[in-house]
Design an enzyme around this catalytic site. Structure first.
Site, PDB file in Angstrom:
ATOM      1  N   GLU A  23      34.825  36.501  56.377  1.00 61.93           N
ATOM      2  CA  GLU A  23      36.064  36.954  55.724  1.00 61.93           C
ATOM      3  C   GLU A  23      37.202  36.894  56.731  1.00 61.93           C
ATOM      4  OE1 GLU A  23      35.332  40.863  54.202  1.00 61.93           O
ATOM      5  OE2 GLU A  23      34.133  40.123  52.535  1.00 61.93           O
ATOM      6  N   ASP A  82      36.063  41.946  46.729  1.00 64.57           N
ATOM      7  CA  ASP A  82      36.159  42.695  47.973  1.00 64.57           C
ATOM      8  C   ASP A  82      36.570  44.111  47.586  1.00 64.57           C
ATOM      9  OD1 ASP A  82      35.778  42.385  50.756  1.00 64.57           O
ATOM     10  OD2 ASP A  82      37.905  42.774  51.039  1.00 64.57           O
ATOM     11  N   TYR A 124      29.878  54.609  50.278  1.00 68.14           N
ATOM     12  CA  TYR A 124      30.594  55.881  50.399  1.00 68.14           C
ATOM     13  C   TYR A 124      30.428  56.777  49.162  1.00 68.14           C
ATOM     14  CZ  TYR A 124      33.018  53.439  54.225  1.00 68.14           C
ATOM     15  OH  TYR A 124      33.318  52.754  55.382  1.00 68.14           O
TER      16      TYR A 124
HETATM   17  P1  ITT Z   1      30.020  41.262  50.031  1.00 71.14           P
HETATM   18  O1  ITT Z   1      28.881  40.364  50.409  1.00 71.14           O
HETATM   19  O2  ITT Z   1      30.262  41.245  48.538  1.00 71.14           O
HETATM   20  O3  ITT Z   1      31.277  41.071  50.839  1.00 71.14           O
HETATM   21  P2  ITT Z   1      29.945  43.886  51.347  1.00 71.14           P
HETATM   22  O4  ITT Z   1      28.885  44.950  51.356  1.00 71.14           O
HETATM   23  O5  ITT Z   1      30.347  43.280  52.644  1.00 71.14           O
HETATM   24  O6  ITT Z   1      29.477  42.769  50.311  1.00 71.14           O
HETATM   25  P3  ITT Z   1      32.712  44.919  50.863  1.00 71.14           P
HETATM   26  O7  ITT Z   1      33.212  44.378  52.155  1.00 71.14           O
HETATM   27  O8  ITT Z   1      33.470  44.593  49.626  1.00 71.14           O
HETATM   28  O9  ITT Z   1      31.177  44.497  50.595  1.00 71.14           O
HETATM   29  O10 ITT Z   1      32.569  46.505  50.886  1.00 71.14           O
HETATM   30  C1  ITT Z   1      33.046  47.278  51.908  1.00 71.14           C
HETATM   31  C2  ITT Z   1      32.178  48.503  52.090  1.00 71.14           C
HETATM   32  O11 ITT Z   1      32.642  49.473  51.153  1.00 71.14           O
HETATM   33  C3  ITT Z   1      30.701  48.286  51.824  1.00 71.14           C
HETATM   34  O12 ITT Z   1      30.018  48.138  53.042  1.00 71.14           O
HETATM   35  C4  ITT Z   1      30.256  49.548  51.099  1.00 71.14           C
HETATM   36  O13 ITT Z   1      29.633  50.379  52.040  1.00 71.14           O
HETATM   37  C5  ITT Z   1      31.561  50.164  50.603  1.00 71.14           C
HETATM   38  N1  ITT Z   1      31.637  50.091  49.143  1.00 71.14           N
HETATM   39  C6  ITT Z   1      31.964  49.017  48.371  1.00 71.14           C
HETATM   40  N2  ITT Z   1      31.883  49.335  47.080  1.00 71.14           N
HETATM   41  C7  ITT Z   1      31.509  50.628  47.011  1.00 71.14           C
HETATM   42  C8  ITT Z   1      31.227  51.516  45.972  1.00 71.14           C
HETATM   43  O14 ITT Z   1      31.284  51.161  44.696  1.00 71.14           O
HETATM   44  N3  ITT Z   1      30.873  52.767  46.284  1.00 71.14           N
HETATM   45  C9  ITT Z   1      30.770  53.171  47.568  1.00 71.14           C
HETATM   46  N4  ITT Z   1      30.988  52.377  48.611  1.00 71.14           N
HETATM   47  C10 ITT Z   1      31.351  51.115  48.348  1.00 71.14           C
END
Ligand code: ITT
Length: 184
Positions: free
Chosen positions: A34, A63, A140
């Protein structure tokens, strides 16, 4: 329709909504690089633009981020890094003694559809709880209490979370778009 993510929890939440609407979803479990930006919209858009060269069918990715008002919307686009470094315990520590606990979750979906990119955003306002509660969800969720609730997102059922969550709201907009364009 293909959903590109490395995160199994995201796939499970979204595929539930797709199957409830009779639209088939395939999971492409891919970890992609990213860009660094203060804007979650830009990170989502740029990832989609880059992947469109590799994925041969229409697809979407998303994201997400947690925005804590008291800390100027931290961790925002760095939510993933902060989750693996500080974690929920670290966030609770940062919030110790702080009364203004307002926060928000955001999801920005970027859809690559017939050669163009479309974005769908969902948000949910709430606050950071005083302690971790609940077993459901991920990330979270145990420390986030959505507005109008006393439970954390982790204490809600999967369907309850999807009805009010940032992701659920963004996905509803995506599904509406796909139905309008006759994608089943
Ligand atoms: P991708 O492969 O889709 O990028 P990722 O886990 O890296 O998956 P993100 O960067 O979008 O996803 O998410 C950022 C962080 O925010 C992720 O590590 C989660 O811990 C948290 N997060 C995302 N969606 C959430 C939700 O619905 N409830 C709680 N925490 C969430």
């Amino acid at each position: 329709m293909i959903f590109v993510t490395h995160n199994r929890h995201k796939y499970e939440e979204i595929s539930k909504m797709f199957s409830q609407n009779g639209i088939a979803l395939r999971w492409l479990n891919l970890e992609y690089e990213e860009i660094q930006s203060e804007s979650i919209e830009k990170v989502s858009l740029e990832s989609c633009r880059r992947l469109s060269g590799d994925v041969t069918e229409d697809f979407f990715l998303e994201d997400s981020g947690l925005l804590i008002k008291h800390y100027g919307n931290f961790p925002g686009p760095f939510s993933s890094y902060v989750y693996t470094t500080l974690g929920t315990d670290g966030i609770l520590k940062l919030m110790e003694g702080i009364d203004s606990r307002g926060a928000e979750f955001i999801t920005v979906i970027s859809l690559f559809f017939e050669g163009k990119i479309f974005q769908f955003t969902g948000t949910v306002r709430g606050k950071i709880s005083l302690e971790k509660r609940g077993e459901g969800g991920f990330g979270y969720d145990p420390i986030f209490i959505p507005e109008g609730f006393t439970k954390t997102l982790s204490e809600l059922t999967a369907d309850e979370k999807n009805t009010i969550s940032h992701r659920g709201r963004a996905v509803s907009k995506l599904i509406e778009f796909l139905k309008k364009h006759n994608v089943f």
